[in-house]
Design an enzyme around this catalytic site. Structure first.
Site, PDB file in Angstrom:
ATOM      1  N   LYS A 122      10.363 -28.859 -16.704  1.00  0.00           N
ATOM      2  CA  LYS A 122      10.481 -30.127 -17.448  1.00  0.00           C
ATOM      3  C   LYS A 122      10.674 -31.327 -16.519  1.00  0.00           C
ATOM      4  O   LYS A 122      10.002 -32.344 -16.668  1.00  0.00           O
ATOM      5  CB  LYS A 122      11.652 -30.052 -18.430  1.00  0.00           C
ATOM      6  CG  LYS A 122      11.456 -29.083 -19.572  1.00  0.00           C
ATOM      7  CD  LYS A 122      12.582 -29.155 -20.578  1.00  0.00           C
ATOM      8  CE  LYS A 122      13.884 -28.598 -20.045  1.00  0.00           C
ATOM      9  NZ  LYS A 122      13.851 -27.146 -19.817  1.00  0.00           N
ATOM     10  N   THR A 123      11.599 -31.196 -15.574  1.00  0.00           N
ATOM     11  CA  THR A 123      11.903 -32.337 -14.705  1.00  0.00           C
ATOM     12  C   THR A 123      10.716 -32.684 -13.823  1.00  0.00           C
ATOM     13  O   THR A 123      10.356 -33.859 -13.670  1.00  0.00           O
ATOM     14  CB  THR A 123      13.144 -32.039 -13.850  1.00  0.00           C
ATOM     15  OG1 THR A 123      14.273 -31.869 -14.712  1.00  0.00           O
ATOM     16  CG2 THR A 123      13.426 -33.176 -12.884  1.00  0.00           C
ATOM     17  N   GLU A 166      12.707 -35.819 -21.151  1.00  0.00           N
ATOM     18  CA  GLU A 166      12.718 -34.370 -21.220  1.00  0.00           C
ATOM     19  C   GLU A 166      13.262 -33.954 -22.580  1.00  0.00           C
ATOM     20  O   GLU A 166      14.059 -34.659 -23.194  1.00  0.00           O
ATOM     21  CB  GLU A 166      13.604 -33.785 -20.120  1.00  0.00           C
ATOM     22  CG  GLU A 166      13.012 -33.931 -18.740  1.00  0.00           C
ATOM     23  CD  GLU A 166      13.839 -33.220 -17.686  1.00  0.00           C
ATOM     24  OE1 GLU A 166      14.436 -32.164 -17.992  1.00  0.00           O
ATOM     25  OE2 GLU A 166      13.894 -33.723 -16.562  1.00  0.00           O
TER      26      GLU A 166
END
Length: 459
Positions: A122-123, A166
């Protein structure tokens, strides 16, 4: 539920304002002229920054911080009902929002919102998309779960209709978001202290996809087993990405340079989009880049802007982050804390120049370690030497009957040398005697294992 109106700023109090996500949301409200107060256990760089922006922050948390002029209180999943501020707000009848609910309220004010979900990546993927947006000079508002090097922060408050965040599945917080563009990178067993099993997780991801705005799109990895079940019946357009030629966006001719950084030929709906060059290592980052390309094209960024952004993206903090040299060895830090993440990071490490690969791993939570003991052992066993720290408990207590020595024994059974130590000091002493020129030393985990590499670099 309490509604946040940007045209009518009210006083908002954050319990635990120093958290990386909470501080970012507080900064967005401060930029919109909301009076913001908050509390935390101790002062930090993030709380000092918020104070400079005008937030009224108290240390530590206390019922006295919940004053009558507060219109709304925001809290995280880590805050329990016995927290003095939580209890005081309840007693006073002040409207309360979870962090995820506030995030969803903020997103409503941005017509082009993007939410990036998945068990892993995600990051990095959020940061890739962010870099493309910045390259296109669209000035987005960004809320990222780690430090994005391009802005040296997790938050950027922009002045456009673009909002990117996110979307974490833990405690189903991502079900509070209603994005125009939703990304699902992968769906695996994780957070089993909350979810019952993988089927329960898949059910939540299906709801996340269904919550996507009808005029938007869900970008999903077609390598997710039976991915069609997750997007079945949703109103938004479905866009697939992956390594299969049948995906709407796929990669061909993937190669890696001497440091493992990838380049590939991208295809979108059968069209050759040209060569994409990444400045981050590993096959998994090719997959992340494909998702970023799909999102960016939906937002009308050009391929020139997309390629330039992806080439400029040098990684997020604690994602295969090269920290420096010690005894001639390269020290890298990585946030990987799930077997799939460990496998992907070590696959990238094997493509990086090294004589020996040494991994210092700190397991994260007892439930995760117990659930994936064999998988962790298999993933870590590709190293030449594994060093284990004690389990980082996070929110858990030591009641699950599993410890790092159990993982150590599993790794040894697979034939990989493994040591297990009680303290970071013992690990640093072991490394100081055993690390040599040409080694690649990776500190890995979601806890505070990065401190070991930092300490070595100070010596």
């Amino acid at each position: 539920m309490y509604e946040i109106n940007f045209d009518k700023p009210v006083k908002v109090h954050f319990i635990g304002i120093g958290g990386i996500s909470m501080s970012g949301l507080a900064e967005v409200l401060l930029d919109r002229h909301f009076p913001v107060s908050g509390s935390d256990r101790a002062e930090s760089d993030l709380t000092r920054h918020l104070s400079e922006l005008g937030a009224d922050i108290h240390y530590p948390q206390s019922a006295a911080n919940i004053t009558d002029d507060i219109d709304c209180v925001v809290y995280t999943a880590a805050i329990h009902p016995d927290n003095p501020e939580f209890a005081a707000a309840k007693e006073k009848g002040i409207p309360m929002l979870t962090r995820a609910q506030l995030l969803g309220e903020i997103m409503k004010h941005y017509p082009n919102s993007v939410a990036v979900a998945g068990t892993h990546g995600k990051t990095t993927t959020s940061s890739m998309i962010s870099q493309i947006m910045l390259e296109g000079e669209k000035d987005p508002t960004l809320s990222i779960g780690g430090i994005f090097k391009a802005i040296n922060s997790n938050i950027h408050v922009g002045n456009s209709d673009l909002f990117l965040t996110e979307a974490c599945e833990y405690t189903n917080s991502f079900l509070q978001l209603y994005a125009k563009y939703s990304v699902i990178l992968n769906v695996e067993a994780e957070h089993l202290d909350f979810f019952k099993d993988l089927a329960d997780i898949r059910k939540s991801f299906h709801q996340f996809a269904a919550d996507t705005k009808a005029d938007g799109a869900v970008i999903i990895n077609d390598e997710i087993p039976n991915y069609k079940e997750i997007v079945d019946g949703i109103k938004a357009k479905v866009i697939t990405v992956g390594f299969n030629e049948g995906a709407d966006y796929h990669a061909e001719d993937i190669t890696y340079d001497e440091t493992g950084e990838a380049r590939f030929k991208a295809f979108g709906y059968g069209e050759d989009l040209g060569e994409v060059v990444l400045s981050v290592p590993g096959r998994h980052n090719v997959g992340n880049a494909l998702a970023a390309i799909a999102v960016a094209r939906e937002l009308d960024f050009t391929m020139d802007q997309i390629k330039a952004g992806l080439k400029k993206f040098g990684g997020a903090k604690r994602r295969f982050e090269v920290k420096g040299k010690y005894h001639g060895a390269t020290i890298v830090d990585d946030y990987a804390h799930h077997p799939t993440e460990v496998h992907a990071s070590l696959d990238a490490a094997l493509k990086y120049p090294h004589k020996r690969l040494i991994v210092v791993f700190q397991p994260h939570t007892y439930t995760r370690t117990k659930a994936f003991l064999g998988d962790f052992a298999n993933a870590l066993s590709v190293a030449d030497q594994v060093v284990l720290a004690q389990i980082f408990p996070a929110r858990e207590k030591d009641i699950y009957g599993v410890h790092s020595i159990d993982l150590c024994n599993k790794i040894r059974e697979l034939g990989t040398p493994c040591e297990c130590f009680a303290t970071f000091d013992e690990i640093e002493k072991f490394l100081s005697k055993n690390v040599i020129d040409g080694d690649l030393l990776i500190t890995m985990g979601a806890g505070d294992v990065y401190k070991i590499g930092d300490d070595l670099l100070k010596k």
